[in-house]
Design a protein around this motif. Sequence first.
Motif, mmCIF file in Angstrom:
data_model
loop_
_atom_site.group_PDB
_atom_site.id
_atom_site.type_symbol
_atom_site.label_atom_id
_atom_site.label_comp_id
_atom_site.label_asym_id
_atom_site.label_seq_id
_atom_site.Cartn_x
_atom_site.Cartn_y
_atom_site.Cartn_z
ATOM 1 N N GLU A 391 16.034 -42.754 -32.934
ATOM 2 C CA GLU A 391 17.002 -41.670 -32.952
ATOM 3 C C GLU A 391 16.590 -40.635 -31.907
ATOM 4 O OE1 GLU A 391 19.761 -41.562 -34.739
ATOM 5 O OE2 GLU A 391 19.395 -43.269 -36.066
ATOM 6 N N SER A 392 17.524 -39.735 -31.548
ATOM 7 C CA SER A 392 17.220 -38.685 -30.565
ATOM 8 C C SER A 392 17.173 -37.310 -31.212
ATOM 9 C CB SER A 392 18.273 -38.703 -29.440
ATOM 10 O OG SER A 392 18.256 -39.934 -28.757
ATOM 11 N N THR A 393 16.937 -37.265 -32.518
ATOM 12 C CA THR A 393 16.995 -36.017 -33.265
ATOM 13 C C THR A 393 16.027 -34.973 -32.746
ATOM 14 O OG1 THR A 393 17.466 -37.396 -35.198
ATOM 15 C CG2 THR A 393 16.987 -35.084 -35.612
ATOM 16 N N VAL A 394 14.877 -35.378 -32.221
ATOM 17 C CA VAL A 394 13.850 -34.433 -31.792
ATOM 18 C C VAL A 394 14.301 -33.593 -30.601
ATOM 19 C CG1 VAL A 394 12.675 -35.930 -30.130
ATOM 20 C CG2 VAL A 394 11.353 -34.243 -31.423
ATOM 21 N N LEU A 395 15.370 -33.978 -29.933
ATOM 22 C CA LEU A 395 15.828 -33.271 -28.735
ATOM 23 C C LEU A 395 16.874 -32.210 -29.023
ATOM 24 C CD1 LEU A 395 16.143 -36.238 -26.216
ATOM 25 C CD2 LEU A 395 14.188 -34.738 -26.632
ATOM 26 N N THR A 396 17.386 -32.150 -30.231
ATOM 27 C CA THR A 396 18.460 -31.212 -30.537
ATOM 28 C C THR A 396 18.221 -30.536 -31.884
ATOM 29 O OG1 THR A 396 19.778 -32.984 -31.555
ATOM 30 C CG2 THR A 396 20.201 -32.502 -29.228
ATOM 31 N N SER A 397 18.833 -29.402 -32.062
ATOM 32 C CA SER A 397 18.905 -28.642 -33.314
ATOM 33 C C SER A 397 17.575 -28.601 -34.065
ATOM 34 C CB SER A 397 20.033 -29.196 -34.195
ATOM 35 O OG SER A 397 19.804 -30.535 -34.564
ATOM 36 N N VAL A 398 17.592 -28.989 -35.332
ATOM 37 C CA VAL A 398 16.414 -28.808 -36.171
ATOM 38 C C VAL A 398 15.243 -29.670 -35.707
ATOM 39 C CG1 VAL A 398 17.048 -30.577 -37.890
ATOM 40 C CG2 VAL A 398 15.631 -28.634 -38.565
ATOM 41 N N GLY A 399 15.503 -30.831 -35.131
ATOM 42 C CA GLY A 399 14.425 -31.672 -34.639
ATOM 43 C C GLY A 399 13.660 -30.984 -33.522
ATOM 44 N N PHE A 400 14.377 -30.393 -32.577
ATOM 45 C CA PHE A 400 13.726 -29.693 -31.472
ATOM 46 C C PHE A 400 13.026 -28.432 -31.974
ATOM 47 C CE2 PHE A 400 13.860 -27.089 -27.480
ATOM 48 C CZ PHE A 400 12.996 -27.898 -26.752
ATOM 49 N N MET A 401 13.637 -27.763 -32.941
ATOM 50 C CA MET A 401 13.029 -26.563 -33.518
ATOM 51 C C MET A 401 11.683 -26.891 -34.160
ATOM 52 S SD MET A 401 14.699 -24.039 -36.369
ATOM 53 C CE MET A 401 13.766 -22.687 -37.110
ATOM 54 N N LEU A 402 11.626 -27.972 -34.948
ATOM 55 C CA LEU A 402 10.369 -28.370 -35.584
ATOM 56 C C LEU A 402 9.340 -28.813 -34.547
ATOM 57 C CD1 LEU A 402 11.646 -30.367 -38.704
ATOM 58 C CD2 LEU A 402 10.583 -28.092 -38.680
ATOM 59 N N PHE A 403 9.787 -29.502 -33.505
ATOM 60 C CA PHE A 403 8.881 -29.947 -32.444
ATOM 61 C C PHE A 403 8.215 -28.751 -31.763
ATOM 62 C CE2 PHE A 403 8.277 -31.141 -27.919
ATOM 63 C CZ PHE A 403 7.312 -32.133 -28.085
ATOM 64 N N VAL A 404 9.027 -27.748 -31.403
ATOM 65 C CA VAL A 404 8.484 -26.551 -30.753
ATOM 66 C C VAL A 404 7.591 -25.777 -31.721
ATOM 67 C CG1 VAL A 404 9.080 -24.348 -29.661
ATOM 68 C CG2 VAL A 404 10.414 -26.392 -29.142
ATOM 69 N N LEU A 405 7.998 -25.697 -32.988
ATOM 70 C CA LEU A 405 7.199 -24.995 -33.984
ATOM 71 C C LEU A 405 5.815 -25.631 -34.133
ATOM 72 C CD1 LEU A 405 6.884 -22.946 -36.327
ATOM 73 C CD2 LEU A 405 7.952 -24.649 -37.822
ATOM 74 N N CYS A 406 5.779 -26.956 -34.260
ATOM 75 C CA CYS A 406 4.504 -27.653 -34.411
ATOM 76 C C CYS A 406 3.640 -27.498 -33.164
ATOM 77 C CB CYS A 406 4.744 -29.133 -34.709
ATOM 78 S SG CYS A 406 5.455 -29.465 -36.337
ATOM 79 N N ALA A 407 4.249 -27.617 -31.984
ATOM 80 C CA ALA A 407 3.495 -27.469 -30.739
ATOM 81 C C ALA A 407 2.939 -26.060 -30.595
ATOM 82 C CB ALA A 407 4.387 -27.815 -29.549
ATOM 83 N N THR A 408 3.740 -25.059 -30.949
ATOM 84 C CA THR A 408 3.291 -23.670 -30.858
ATOM 85 C C THR A 408 2.192 -23.383 -31.862
ATOM 86 O OG1 THR A 408 5.529 -23.015 -30.176
ATOM 87 C CG2 THR A 408 4.049 -21.264 -30.893
ATOM 88 N N ARG A 409 2.366 -23.879 -33.094
ATOM 89 C CA ARG A 409 1.347 -23.670 -34.126
ATOM 90 C C ARG A 409 0.016 -24.316 -33.717
ATOM 91 N NH1 ARG A 409 1.962 -20.059 -37.481
ATOM 92 N NH2 ARG A 409 3.793 -20.856 -38.554
ATOM 93 N N ALA A 410 0.069 -25.527 -33.188
ATOM 94 C CA ALA A 410 -1.161 -26.193 -32.751
ATOM 95 C C ALA A 410 -1.789 -25.460 -31.566
ATOM 96 C CB ALA A 410 -0.863 -27.642 -32.387
#
Length: 433
Positions: A391-410
């Motif tokens: 799926e491409s969910t990580v590139l849009t909406s909540v998927g991208f939001m969680l990806f950026v959140l995890c990257a920023t937190r780490a």
Amino acid sequence: MSAARSLSLAEILDSAAFARAYAVTAFATAFGGPLIENLVGSATLTTIMVGLVLIGAAVLFVRRAELAWIRFIPSSIALILLWTCLSFAWSSDQRLTWIGIWGALGYAFLAIVIAHIRDSLQTVRAIGDVLRVLLALSIVVELLSGVFFDSAFEFLGVQGNITAGGPVQGIFETRNMLGLVSVIALVTFVVEFRTQSIEKPRAVVSIAMALALIGLSLSPTAIVLVGVVAASAGTLAIVRATQPERRNAVQLTLAALVVGMIVIGLVFRHQIIRWLGAGTDIAVRADLWNALLDYSRLQPWQGWGYFGAWAPNEFPFWSINDRAGEDIHLSALNAFFDVLIQLGIVGLVLFLFAAGLALTRAWLIATQRKSILYAWTPLVLITLLANSMLESTVLTSVGFMLFVLCATRAGQVKSWRELLDAPRPQSPSIQPG
């Protein structure tokens, strides 16, 4: 008695209660995006997002003295966002790219705000509270559709198949999206349970609800994700239980096992696909990816411009869909192929670098910190990246939001910026003899 002093706007924005309310509202908007769009339209969702961005900017302004601006956003994420914005220059449809870019920037900004005003436990609690409500609402909607009214709710994408054992979609439009959200919820609920941040009965009911919806979704993707998350959690538990001086050897051994399992999976992929009942889905994806690769070769380095979700009437997406078959796809059904067609080889390299760096940082933090709380970030990242294969969910909406959140937190915990913060050794002073 004197009347209670009224709080100023700055004090409200700076309060812990407002930060919690903001995080819960942002997560509810991101996860509930499909429901909001289906009920009141995309304009309403856009208006809510704009309001959250403006409020988030105000919160950061009020808290500016306590922010470490050099840690504001990981460099890898900043590079992805910069390249995404630059793709406007060569996009095949600049208006739609402009809309897609602002959407990506909006969700990324919400993630960054939350990462700076909420700590890890508060973030997990906010996501847990939101997902408990949304998953319960999904069950209610499915019961209303499949039992009480015995009719599909077409405006929500609900087919009413709960009495037949699924597949169900809940409020998330598709069974695969319901499965992904339920897996993320399962990780969140288990972490809440292990950290004792909520009462045990509530945690048990929450975990059972997430497992039930994973099963009812009948999503092959969700089944794979559960297996990947379980294996990752087991691996993480082994590493955490190992003595620090032996961890490197254990991690290398486990990495070799993972590579071996991947090789075995590739060798027996046809049998696995048949066991999952996903033969048709894989065949559809293969046709789509073959067509996509032909068009990616025309603009290999920069891609065709960032759109997020595909615009099916725009080139090259309509042509890819036409060559792939009769179905109209709104994504490449694979995040890596989607990055390739939209942002080219440069964008794909930046995405892989950001994902690999974020996962490495998050994994190391989880193995070094005592609290199980720190397992949430790598497990959610692994869930998103594993889901990206189908799926491409990580590139849009909540998927991208969680990806950026995890990257920023780490990045807040492990970063090259730590070198800038480290105290410099002092030169020994020369005492007069």
